[in-house]
Design a protein around this motif. Structure first.
Motif, short mmCIF file in Angstrom:
data_model
loop_
_atom_site.label_atom_id
_atom_site.label_comp_id
_atom_site.label_asym_id
_atom_site.label_seq_id
_atom_site.Cartn_x
_atom_site.Cartn_y
_atom_site.Cartn_z
N PHE A 75 0.83 -1.21 0.00
CA PHE A 75 0.00 0.00 0.00
C PHE A 75 0.86 1.26 0.00
O PHE A 75 0.51 2.25 -0.63
CB PHE A 75 -1.07 -0.02 1.10
N LEU A 396 -9.21 11.53 -6.87
CA LEU A 396 -8.02 11.36 -7.71
C LEU A 396 -8.33 10.66 -9.01
O LEU A 396 -7.86 11.05 -10.07
CB LEU A 396 -6.94 10.59 -6.94
N ARG A 452 -10.86 -0.01 9.15
CA ARG A 452 -9.79 0.96 9.04
C ARG A 452 -9.07 0.79 7.71
O ARG A 452 -9.11 -0.27 7.09
CB ARG A 452 -8.79 0.78 10.20
C1 HEM Z 1 -6.28 1.74 -10.59
C2 HEM Z 1 -7.22 1.62 -9.69
C3 HEM Z 1 -6.94 1.75 -8.21
C4 HEM Z 1 -7.29 0.85 -7.26
C5 HEM Z 1 -8.05 -0.45 -7.44
C6 HEM Z 1 -6.81 1.35 -5.99
C7 HEM Z 1 -6.97 0.71 -4.78
C8 HEM Z 1 -6.43 1.11 -3.58
C9 HEM Z 1 -6.53 0.41 -2.32
C10 HEM Z 1 -7.29 -0.89 -2.12
C11 HEM Z 1 -5.86 1.11 -1.38
C12 HEM Z 1 -5.61 0.74 0.06
C13 HEM Z 1 -6.62 1.23 1.01
C14 HEM Z 1 -6.33 0.69 2.39
O1 HEM Z 1 -5.16 0.41 2.70
O2 HEM Z 1 -7.27 0.55 3.16
C15 HEM Z 1 -5.32 2.28 -2.03
C16 HEM Z 1 -4.59 3.26 -1.41
C17 HEM Z 1 -4.16 4.43 -2.02
N1 HEM Z 1 -4.33 4.76 -3.35
FE1 HEM Z 1 -5.23 3.64 -4.78
N2 HEM Z 1 -6.18 2.54 -6.21
C18 HEM Z 1 -6.24 2.84 -7.56
C19 HEM Z 1 -5.76 3.97 -8.19
C20 HEM Z 1 -5.15 5.04 -7.53
C21 HEM Z 1 -4.75 6.27 -8.15
C22 HEM Z 1 -4.96 6.61 -9.63
C23 HEM Z 1 -4.19 7.04 -7.17
C24 HEM Z 1 -3.59 8.42 -7.25
C25 HEM Z 1 -3.39 9.17 -8.30
C26 HEM Z 1 -4.22 6.29 -5.95
C27 HEM Z 1 -3.71 6.73 -4.74
C28 HEM Z 1 -3.76 6.01 -3.55
C29 HEM Z 1 -3.20 6.47 -2.30
C30 HEM Z 1 -2.47 7.81 -2.07
C31 HEM Z 1 -3.44 5.48 -1.35
C32 HEM Z 1 -3.05 5.51 0.13
C33 HEM Z 1 -1.84 4.68 0.38
C34 HEM Z 1 -1.51 4.67 1.83
O3 HEM Z 1 -2.42 4.54 2.66
O4 HEM Z 1 -0.32 4.78 2.16
N3 HEM Z 1 -4.81 5.06 -6.20
N4 HEM Z 1 -5.68 2.25 -3.37
#
Ligand code: HEM
Ligand code: CU
Length: 827
Positions: A75, A396, A452
């Motif tokens: 993550f 985003l 969470r």
């Molecule tokens: C392509 C499809 C995407 C999926 C399926 C996806 C899915 C996820 C999931 C499941 C999490 C973790 C949530 C958790 O830990 O509870 C996450 C975290 C995150 N995602 Fe994505 N995401 C996608 C695209 C993106 C894009 C395009 C961005 C930004 C431009 C992004 C930025 C983030 C950030 C900043 C986090 C937080 C990481 C952290 O907690 O350190 N995601 N995403």
């Protein structure tokens, strides 16, 4: 000269080297823009695969697909890659590729800097990929809060990869932002006043100014945390006078504006595409510009809304909560302007428009949940739950990925000169849209049920299993859709047939060149009299090809473009660009050596790498010099212009001005950190002070002021035709004295690993010393130029640039010495 001969000659001047060599030596913005975009999409793929792994793990309760340690890396790296290696670079790539074409010029302001930025991005990103590959990737979450990421709780190398790799990558963002700002303000087609600029350029300008003021706090935070980890200077450790909240402030000073740095370019794409698709002009151009500026301004006052749960005083909570809901106003203005534009025209549902509709639905929902979390009591409930993760993806993905997909489909015919063959894109859109909403609506829901964020597993009793399963299945549907877009683009690039030059019948200049674009963009440069020049002059393309514009007679083999007055677009000067060179990739490698030396703790290499960077920088600048005066030059249409390098306001002066703006924010954040720790951190004032001294204070300030004054005097003497050395030599000596004062300060400090007070003073002195040495280097260089006959009353650009830097040195010297000496004197 006929059009074909003109094309051949220009092509010979501007083309990149063929084959492999071209990739490493090209400084052409079209090449580098494509390389940026290609690399950014590669990282999107990596980030996407990580997202799939996360979703696979969360699909069922008590899942044992990956362990907690790997999950933390996944993550963290997903968030890091998406924010730093995909979103920002995609904007950079798009703007690098498009801006010169839209503005009616031949390249960006500093072609070699474009290349340097690309290689810093590529090498920095590669460092993070290597870490991921070997299972030693960062695992403290993309916002890296200490003390979790401090030396005590994360002793491994994982965190260092983040701090060092991201700082390396940030260099490319700063380079691009300086470059865009100067290009947009100074490198436009003659006649293009600010109010005739394409709307995308306005958004790019605002975004660039935000990068220049938003990224330095993060760079500072990373430097401080890395220094704490490597040399035990306590900035974030409460028992030694530090405070981990300082990191949160620095991070969110960057992190909140970052959201708008990502959103504004996307809004620029939307404002460009909607009017063309609706066959009309943009409604409320002035309002849109004003609201983009207002958003930029407001966003810097909002960072605290990410810290509502850290025990901020109630007044503060109320203020930042109100300010956060206020952001909905300028955003709303833009949304209404877009809807009004569609209302006014006759929208046609082409491929780009589908993704714009996807944007509307998604972004508006994201905005509404955003207003919800701006309300403090709700945020206390939802903080760090899956609800927040879902909200951030609505903003985003809705506010960036959908608009970028629209942009890709809109500009693809320009890049390739082809038209789409199959209707794969429509199906892909449907899958992405359905998959996205399935994934993240479900995440809102389990978030409200208490799940969470960042947990790697949960019990079956929680009852979250079904919802998570829906979310994970949907995310795979979305992934298939995204993969289909990729296939569509690959087919398009290799198989599709040639298309017309301007398939959407757009009015902006990027459609006036050849298709696919030539390395020089325009055979001759247009004179612009309206916001949509192609509607005014439908045969503009042919007239430019026939050489009816400026610079259509390439008699001398040099890369030329025009520079204009920033506000009115009146013609000002002729610019000569450097040609293909491997200097940027070399310099980026040596810069990488510097970062690697810190990462791997090979500290003997650090000064060597720094010296290497300095030496290459001198070669870089030396090449711009000339041995004799050129005087006014013919630029076509009966006009004579001076050379940009034979004026006070050279491109280098403009570049330095905006670089110093970023630098000043960095310094300002450092002073903020000092003041912040002083007022809130435990254990202040420290037991041991620096012994303050009026003599040092007065001597240091005096020396820095004398240096700046003498530097200005030398510029004045040079312009008047009197020998400048009489003033340059004292300037150099006074700068040496300034450096000595900082050196003495460093030696007299109490032990910096004992208390945050001494540690901060140490960083301040090192900052001052570095700048004194930098100005010394510049002055030495200028003296060398004078001695070798590279200056004259006409060739005077260097004097103004060095004067700018020595003014800056004087300003920071005063502030640093006051910060070091006054508190002790008053106490
Ligand atoms: C392509 C499809 C995407 C999926 C399926 C996806 C899915 C996820 C999931 C499941 C999490 C973790 C949530 C958790 O830990 O509870 C996450 C975290 C995150 N995602 Fe994505 N995401 C996608 C695209 C993106 C894009 C395009 C961005 C930004 C431009 C992004 C930025 C983030 C950030 C900043 C986090 C937080 C990481 C952290 O907690 O350190 N995601 N995403
Ligand atoms: Cu925010």
């Amino acid at each position: 000269m006929n059009a074909l001969r003109r094309h051949r000659k220009l092509d010979a001047i501007w083309a990149s080297e063929p084959g492999w060599k071209g990739w490493t030596s090209s400084v052409n913005h079209s090449d580098l823009g494509r390389m940026f975009l290609f690399t950014a999409f590669f990282f999107f793929l990596v980030g996407g695969v990580l997202a799939m792994l996360i979703r696979a793990q969360l699909a069922t309760p008590d899942s044992a697909f990956v362990d907690a340690g790997a999950f933390a890396q996944f993550f963290t790296m997903h968030g890091t890659i998406m924010m730093f290696l995909f979103a920002i670079p995609t904007f950079e790539g798009l703007a690098i590729y498009l801006l010169p074409k839209m503005l009616g010029t031949r390249d960006l302001a500093f072609p070699r800097l474009t290349a340097y930025g690309y290689w810093c991005y590529a090498f920095g990103g590669a460092m993070l990929l290597v870490a991921l590959f070997f299972g030693i990737a960062p695992d403290g979450g993309w916002f890296m809060y200490p003390p979790l990421t401090g030396p005590l709780h994360s002793p491994g190398i994982n965190t260092d990869f983040w701090l060092i790799g991201i700082t390396f990558v940030e260099i490319s963002a700063i380079c691009a932002a300086v470059e865009f700002t100067v290009s947009i303000l100074k490198y436009r087609a003659p006649g293009m006043s600010l109010d005739k600029m394409p709307i995308f350029a306005w958004y790019a300008l605002v975004t660039s100014l935000m990068i220049l003021t938003g990224f330095p706090p993060l760079i500072l935070g990373s430097v401080l945390l890395e220094v704490e980890r490597a040399f035990s200077l306590p900035f974030f450790q409460a028992d030694l006078g530090g405070d981990s909240l300082l990191w949160q402030h620095l991070f969110w000073l960057f992190g909140h504006p970052e959201v708008y740095i990502i959103f504004l370019p996307a809004a620029g794409v939307i404002s460009t595409v909607i009017p063309v698709m609706a066959r009309t002009t943009l409604l409320g151009y002035g309002w849109i510009v004003a609201s983009a500026l207002a958003l930029a301004f407001l966003s810097f006052g909002l960072w605290v809304h990410h810290m509502f749960t850290t025990g901020i005083p109630h007044m503060g909570l109320a203020f930042f909560s109100a300010a956060s809901t206020l952001v909905a106003v300028p955003t709303g203005v833009q949304v209404f302007a877009w809807i009004g534009t569609m209302w006014k025209g006759r929208p046609e549902l082409h491929m780009p428009m589908l993704h714009i509709l996807g944007f509307f639905v998604t972004f508006i929902i994201g905005g509404l949940t955003g207003v919800m979390v701006a309300v403090v009591p709700f945020d206390w409930q939802a903080h760090d739950t899956a609800f927040i993760a879902a909200h951030l993806h609505y903003v985003l993905f809705g506010g960036f990925v959908f608009p970028m997909l629209a942009g890709i489909y809109y500009w693809l015919p320009l890049v390739s000169g082809r038209k789409r063959l199959f209707r794969l894109g429509e199906l892909a859109f449907a899958l992405i849209f359905v998959g996205f909403h399935g994934t993240f609506l479900a995440m809102h829901w389990v978030g409200l049920l208490g799940q969470r964020r960042r947990i790697e597993t949960y019990d079956a009793e929680t009852g979250w299993g079904v919802i998570n399963f829906i979310s994970s299945v949907s995310s795979f549907v979305m992934a298939i859709g995204l993969a289909m877009v990729l296939v569509d683009i690959i087919i398009h690039s290799f198989v599709a047939v040639r298309g017309p030059r301007n398939p959407w019948r757009a009015g902006t200049l990027e459609w006036a060149g050849m298709s696919p674009p030539a390395a020089y963009n325009f055979a001759s440069l247009p004179m612009v009299g309206a916001r949509a020049p192609l509607y005014d002059t439908p045969d503009l393309s042919n007239r430019l090809a026939k050489g009816e514009g400026y610079l259509g007679a390439p008699d001398v083999a040099r890369r030329e473009t025009l520079m204009v007055d920033a506000a009115s677009g009146r013609l000002e000067a002729l610019v000569i660009y450097p040609g293909n060179t491997r200097l940027p990739i070399l310099m980026a490698s040596v810069t990488g050596g510097f970062f690697l030396s810190i990462l791997l703790k090979l500290f003997w290499l650090t000064p060597l790498a720094l010296a290497g960077v300095a030496a290459l920088a001198l070669v870089w600048v030396w090449q711009l010099g000339a041995r004799d005066d050129q005087g006014p030059q013919k630029v076509g249409r009966g006009t004579l212009l001076p050379l940009a390098n034979e004026s006070d306001r050279s491109p280098g002066w403009w570049g330095s001005t905006f670089l110093l703006m970023a630098n000043a924010t960095f310094f300002g954040s450092l002073l903020f950190g000092y003041a912040f720790l002083w007022t809130v951190a435990p254990g202040w004032p420290p037991a041991q002070w620096l012994a303050p001294s009026w003599v040092e204070l007065a001597f240091g300030i005096g020396a820095a002021l004398v240096a700046a004054l003498a530097q200005h005097l030398s510029a004045r003497r040079n312009r008047a035709g009197t020998p400048p050395m009489i003033a340059l030599a004292p300037a150099l000596l006074a700068t040496v004295a300034t450096a000595v004062v900082f050196g003495v300060l460093l030696l007299r400090l109490p032990p910096p690993d004992g208390h945050a007070y001494a540690a901060t003073l140490m960083i301040l002195s090192v900052y001052g010393l570095t700048h004194a040495l930098l100005v010394l280097l510049m002055q030495g260089f200028l003296i060398l130029q004078v001695q070798c006959g590279y200056t004259s009353p006409r060739r005077r650009a260097g004097f103004a640039v060095v004067a700018l830097w020595s003014d800056y040195l004087a300003a920071i010297t005063v502030l640093i010495l006051l910060a070091a000496h006054l508190p002790g004197m008053i106490a």
